[in-house]
Design an enzyme around this catalytic site. Structure first.
Site, short mmCIF file in Angstrom:
data_model
loop_
_atom_site.label_atom_id
_atom_site.label_comp_id
_atom_site.label_asym_id
_atom_site.label_seq_id
_atom_site.Cartn_x
_atom_site.Cartn_y
_atom_site.Cartn_z
N LYS A 85 39.03 42.71 56.42
CA LYS A 85 38.95 44.15 56.16
C LYS A 85 39.48 44.91 57.37
O LYS A 85 39.64 44.33 58.44
CB LYS A 85 37.49 44.55 55.86
CG LYS A 85 36.87 43.79 54.69
CD LYS A 85 37.62 44.02 53.41
CE LYS A 85 37.02 43.40 52.18
NZ LYS A 85 36.49 42.08 52.21
C1 LIG Z 1 36.32 43.85 45.47
C2 LIG Z 1 35.24 43.23 46.30
N1 LIG Z 1 33.96 43.47 45.98
C3 LIG Z 1 32.96 42.96 46.70
C4 LIG Z 1 33.19 42.16 47.80
C5 LIG Z 1 32.04 41.58 48.53
O1 LIG Z 1 31.99 41.93 49.88
P1 LIG Z 1 31.35 40.92 50.94
O2 LIG Z 1 32.29 39.78 51.11
O3 LIG Z 1 31.22 41.74 52.19
O4 LIG Z 1 30.03 40.50 50.41
C6 LIG Z 1 34.51 41.86 48.15
C7 LIG Z 1 34.80 40.97 49.26
O5 LIG Z 1 35.18 41.30 50.27
C8 LIG Z 1 35.57 42.42 47.40
O6 LIG Z 1 36.83 42.15 47.70
#
Ligand SMILES: Cc1ncc(COP(=O)(O)O)c(C=O)c1O
Length: 364
Positions: free
Chosen positions: A182
Site C-alpha cells: 500500500k
Molecule cells: C480490496 C481489498 N480489501 C480488503 C483487503 C484487506 O486488507 P488487509 O490485508 O489489510 O487485511 C485488501 C488487502 O489489502 C484489499 O486489497
C-alpha cells in the site's frame, strides 16, 4: 539483468526515529501515537473520525458490526475483490451476496446491485480497485432508496480522490489497509473513517472490549461486547513516519500510471484502465486488461520483471462457489487482468523499459 519488482515498500529514517522513541517510552500499547496517527489520517482525507485497527480486513469487519450487520443479514459485494471483503461479512455471521463487475472499471455493477437486493440486505460494500472508484454516487443513491448502509472497501484507495472528495469518505464508513503493498505500510494495519458519531462510539467499543474508554482493566465498565483490535504505538510510529513521504509517493504513482498510459495507449492487445489523475485519482497499482496475459506475464518474468495477476473471482473460490454463468464479466476478464510493476521506487526509465518490452511482445 535489471530486476523490476511489482511493488516495493520502503521504510525510512523517520520511522526508525519514532519507533525508537516509543521503545524508550516503555509504552508500546495503543496510545498517544495511535491517537495522533488517527487524527492525522482523518484530517488528510477530510473525515471527522478515524479508528486504527489491526488490518484492513478487521476494519471492514468492525465497520459492518458497528452498523449492526449480523446473523441472517445479507451484504452485497463485488465478485472481483480480495477475498477479505467476503470473509469480513462471513465473520459477522452474515451472507456475502456476490455481484458481477462492470467490464469498464472492474468495480461493482449497478444493475447487479439492484437485482441482488432482498428483504435481508443490510449493506453494500463497493470496492475501489487499485484506487479506481466504484460508481460511488450511484451506490449511495441505491442504498438510500433501499435503506442500506454503505461500507466502502477503500483498502487500495487511500488518498485517491473522486469528484473532489477522498474515496472512503462517501459511505457510512470507509476502510483503508496499511499492509505492505500500500502507499503507506505499518506491516499490518487498517483504519476506519466515519463522520457519524454513533458509529464512531460503537467502533471504539468494538475495538476495545466494549469500553468507550480504556481504564485499568480491573474495575472498567463494559457497555457492550467488544474485542481486541488495538493498533499499537509501535505501528503508529511507523505510520506517522511513512506519512512524511506521502506526497512524493503520490506524485510518483501518478507519473508511473501516466507514463504507462502514454506508452501503451495505442498498443493492440492491452488496455490500461482510465483514472482521472488530474482531479486527484490515485492509482495504487496500474492495472490492465491483456489478451495474452499469461504469456506476457511469463515473458516479463523471464526478463526479471514482476507483474501481479488479478484475483480469481470470489465465486470460483471454494467457500463461495457459484456458477460462472452468473458472473459473465468477472469470469471472462479476471484471466486478462494484470497489475503492471507499480512500485513508487520505479524511475521514468524503468517504466519506459517495461512498456517497451510489453509493446515488443504484443506487436510480435
Ligand atoms: C480490496 C481489498 N480489501 C480488503 C483487503 C484487506 O486488507 P488487509 O490485508 O489489510 O487485511 C485488501 C488487502 O489489502 C484489499 O486489497
Amino acid at each position: 539483468m535489471k530486476k523490476i519488482s511489482w511493488w516495493e515498500p520502503i521504510i525510512g529514517d523517520k520511522e526508525k526515529i519514532l519507533v525508537d522513541k516509543v521503545l524508550k517510552s516503555n509504552f508500546l500499547n495503543d496510545g498517544e501515537l495511535t491517537a495522533k496517527f488517527e487524527k492525522k489520517v482523518a484530517s488528510l482525507v477530510g473525515s471527522k473520525y478515524a479508528i486504527a485497527v489491526t488490518s484492513g480486513t478487521m476494519a471492514i469487519y468492525l465497520a459492518l458490526k458497528a452498523v449492526g450487520v449480523g446473523r441472517d443479514d445479507e451484504v452485497i459485494i463485488p465478485d472481483m475483490t480480495f477475498i477479505a471483503t467476503a470473509n469480513a461479512v462471513e465473520m459477522c455471521g452474515a451472507k456475502p451476496v456476490l455481484v458481477d463487475v462492470d467490464p469498464e472499471t472492474l468495480t461493482i455493477d449497478m444493475q447487479g446491485i439492484k437485482k441482488a437486493i432482498t428483504k435481508k440486505t443490510k449493506a453494500i460494500i463497493p470496492v475501489h480497485v487499485s484506487g479506481r472508484p466504484a460508481d460511488i454516487n450511484e451506490v449511495l443513491k441505491i442504498a438510500k432508496e433501499n435503506n442500506l448502509f454503505v461500507i466502502e472497501d477503500a483498502a487500495e484507495a487511500f488518498m485517491s480522490k473522486y469528484k473532489g472528495r477522498y474515496l472512503g469518505t462517501y459511505g457510512d464508513t470507509g476502510c483503508f489497509s496499511f499492509s505492505p503493498p500500500k502507499i503507506i505500510t505499518t506491516g499490518q494495519g487498517g483504519i476506519i473513517v466515519t463522520n457519524n458519531t454513533k458509529i464512531y462510539q460503537s467502533l471504539k467499543e468494538l475495538k476495545d472490549h466494549g469500553r468507550p474508554n480504556r481504564g485499568t482493566g480491573g474495575n472498567d465498565i463494559h457497555y457492550s461486547i467488544g474485542f481486541n483490535f488495538k493498533y499499537t504505538n509501535l505501528q503508529a510510529a511507523v505510520g506517522l513516519g511513512q506519512l512524511f513521504y506521502l506526497k512524493k509517493r503520490m506524485q510518483r504513482m501518478k507519473k508511473i500510471n501516466f507514463l504507462y498510459r502514454k506508452y501503451l495507449n495505442d498498443v493492440k492487445g492491452i488496455k490500461i484502465f482510465d483514472l482521472d489523475l488530474e482531479n486527484g485519482g490515485l492509482p495504487l497499482w496500474t492495472d490492465a486488461l491483456v489478451e495474452k496475459r499469461d504469456a506476457l506475464d511469463k515473458f516479463l518474468k523471464e526478463k526479471g520483471i514482476h507483474c501481479r495477476r488479478f484475483w480469481f473471482p470470489i465465486h470460483t473460490q471454494k467457500p463461495y462457489k457459484n456458477p460462472d454463468k452468473n458472473f459473465p464479466n468477472s469470469s471472462k476478464l479476471s484471466s486478462n487482468a494484470l497489475w503492471l510493476p507499480s512500485a513508487f521506487t520505479m524511475t521514468d526509465k524503468d517504466v519506459k523499459y517495461v512498456a517497451t518490452l510489453i509493446k515488443d511482445f504484443l506487436n510480435d
